[in-house]
Enzyme design. Structure first.
Site, PDB file in Angstrom:
ATOM      1  N   ASN A  14      49.095  68.287 -66.805  1.00 29.13           N
ATOM      2  CA  ASN A  14      48.838  66.865 -66.567  1.00 29.13           C
ATOM      3  C   ASN A  14      48.233  66.302 -67.847  1.00 29.13           C
ATOM      4  OD1 ASN A  14      48.020  64.340 -65.766  1.00 29.13           O
ATOM      5  ND2 ASN A  14      46.464  65.060 -64.301  1.00 29.13           N
ATOM      6  N   TRP A  15      49.050  65.558 -68.572  1.00 26.66           N
ATOM      7  CA  TRP A  15      48.577  65.010 -69.851  1.00 26.66           C
ATOM      8  C   TRP A  15      47.563  63.885 -69.662  1.00 26.66           C
ATOM      9  CZ3 TRP A  15      53.518  64.372 -73.450  1.00 26.66           C
ATOM     10  CH2 TRP A  15      53.973  65.642 -73.829  1.00 26.66           C
ATOM     11  N   HIS A 100      45.628  62.111 -57.340  1.00 23.97           N
ATOM     12  CA  HIS A 100      44.714  62.784 -58.271  1.00 23.97           C
ATOM     13  C   HIS A 100      43.332  62.143 -58.145  1.00 23.97           C
ATOM     14  CE1 HIS A 100      42.797  64.126 -61.935  1.00 23.97           C
ATOM     15  NE2 HIS A 100      43.696  65.094 -61.984  1.00 23.97           N
ATOM     16  N   GLU A 170      41.754  70.566 -56.531  1.00 21.99           N
ATOM     17  CA  GLU A 170      41.047  70.306 -57.785  1.00 21.99           C
ATOM     18  C   GLU A 170      39.637  69.805 -57.460  1.00 21.99           C
ATOM     19  OE1 GLU A 170      43.833  69.465 -61.293  1.00 21.99           O
ATOM     20  OE2 GLU A 170      43.744  67.607 -60.171  1.00 21.99           O
ATOM     21  N   GLY A 176      37.657  68.691 -66.217  1.00 24.63           N
ATOM     22  CA  GLY A 176      37.241  68.222 -67.528  1.00 24.63           C
ATOM     23  C   GLY A 176      35.807  68.557 -67.877  1.00 24.63           C
ATOM     24  N   SER A 214      39.591  72.726 -65.177  1.00 24.76           N
ATOM     25  CA  SER A 214      39.197  73.521 -66.347  1.00 24.76           C
ATOM     26  C   SER A 214      39.950  74.851 -66.436  1.00 24.76           C
ATOM     27  CB  SER A 214      37.679  73.744 -66.370  1.00 24.76           C
ATOM     28  OG  SER A 214      37.013  72.499 -66.515  1.00 24.76           O
ATOM     29  N   GLY A 235      44.883  70.332 -67.033  1.00 24.28           N
ATOM     30  CA  GLY A 235      44.669  69.063 -67.720  1.00 24.28           C
ATOM     31  C   GLY A 235      44.572  69.261 -69.218  1.00 24.28           C
ATOM     32  N   GLY A 236      43.350  69.284 -69.733  1.00 24.27           N
ATOM     33  CA  GLY A 236      43.114  69.319 -71.177  1.00 24.27           C
ATOM     34  C   GLY A 236      43.909  70.396 -71.909  1.00 24.27           C
TER      35      GLY A 236
HETATM   36  P1  13P Z   1      41.154  69.793 -66.762  1.00 25.87           P
HETATM   37  O1  13P Z   1      42.069  71.004 -66.819  1.00 25.87           O
HETATM   38  O2  13P Z   1      41.067  69.065 -68.057  1.00 25.87           O
HETATM   39  O3  13P Z   1      39.834  70.140 -66.161  1.00 25.87           O
HETATM   40  O4  13P Z   1      41.863  68.757 -65.745  1.00 25.87           O
HETATM   41  C1  13P Z   1      42.277  69.204 -64.502  1.00 25.87           C
HETATM   42  C2  13P Z   1      43.085  68.139 -63.892  1.00 25.87           C
HETATM   43  O5  13P Z   1      42.584  67.102 -63.507  1.00 25.87           O
HETATM   44  C3  13P Z   1      44.541  68.369 -63.782  1.00 25.87           C
HETATM   45  O6  13P Z   1      45.131  67.414 -62.967  1.00 25.87           O
END
Ligand code: 13P
Length: 253
Positions: A14-15, A100, A170, A176, A214, A235-236
């Site tokens: 997920n960008w 989300h 999540e 994040g 994360s 995500g990141g």
């Molecule tokens: P992170 O991997 O940056 O914690 O984000 C998770 C996320 O929200 C994926 O949708």
């Protein structure tokens, strides 16, 4: 539609609101060159602005294209700023995130809106990946199961009668933040989610439950090795080719 026959676990990136034309192309070219990443169980949910670019770059490739959200309006019309499920299908989108936590938080998405999004996605052959998860205060006060059960109940009618459903657990406090839920917390919640879905949807439905929060190269293989986890939502780490590839290597086994 997302469909996998290999038994590999899902790795969806997920960008979020990141990327530019040139950096997207560089990142994608690095990923597509690797057959363990350019595979049908791997997908990227990119910003709407770049879906067209991705459609072009992913033509004929195995890696699947995803959206981060979809309009709750089905039909074309005067809905400024919206992108419909039919438009996503037109672009070759295979899956879309729905609900989300950032959409729930900043755009006040309601259960009615999420249910409509889910219905429109299915109607267009797009797999909705429904995101659920509790905030920090819910976790600290021990009401996380009730919060997640409530989120599932809010969209259960839109999921009823489907052959396949995909959810992503999540926990908001792990998104994040660098904090990951412990393996025990992940197993416990995934078991509860599966039981809740089985009760509401019946055993003929194929249920996939992803973990997100994360997920990085150094924790992905432990998380993916859990039998209760059908994949990860990243995500990141999906913005970095090296990190994302390493997450994928843990899923291909
Ligand atoms: P992170 O991997 O940056 O914690 O984000 C998770 C996320 O929200 C994926 O949708």
């Amino acid at each position: 539609m997302l469909n996998v026959a290999t038994g590999a676990k899902w790795v969806l990136g997920n960008w979020k609101m990141n990327g530019r034309l040139a950096s997207n192309q560089r990142l994608l070219e690095a990923l597509l060159a690797d057959p363990q990443v350019n595979a049908g169980h791997v997908g990227l949910a990119v910003p709407s602005a770049y879906l067209g670019q991705m459609t072009h770059l992913l033509a004929g490739q195995a890696l699947r294209l995803g959206a981060q959200c979809v309009s709750h309006f089905a039909d074309d019309g005067a809905y400024t700023g919206e992108v419909s499920a039919a438009m996503l299908a037109d672009l070759g989108v295979a899956f879309t995130l729905v609900g989300h936590s950032e959409r729930r938080q900043y755009f006040a998405e309601s259960d009615d809106s999420l249910s409509a999004q889910i219905r429109h996605a299915y109607a267009q052959g797009i797999m909705p990946v429904v995101c659920v998860g509790e905030g920090l205060s819910a976790r600290e006060t021990g009401v996380q199961d009730a919060v997640v059960a409530g989120q599932i109940a809010g969209v259960a009618a839109a999921l009823a009668g489907r052959d396949r459903v995909m959810l992503a657990y999540e926990p908001v406090w792990a998104i994040g933040t660098g904090l990951t839920a412990s393996l025990g917390q992940i197993v416990a919640m995934h078991e509860k989610i599966r039981a809740c879905l089985l009760e509401k949807l019946g055993s003929s439905c194929t249920i996939s439950i992803l973990y997100g929060g994360s997920v990085k190269a150094d924790n992905a293989s432990d998380i993916l090795s859990l039998s209760e986890v059908d994949g990860v939502l990243v995500g990141g780490a999906s913005l970095d080719a090296g990190q994302f590839k390493n997450v994928c290597y843990g899923a291909a086994k």
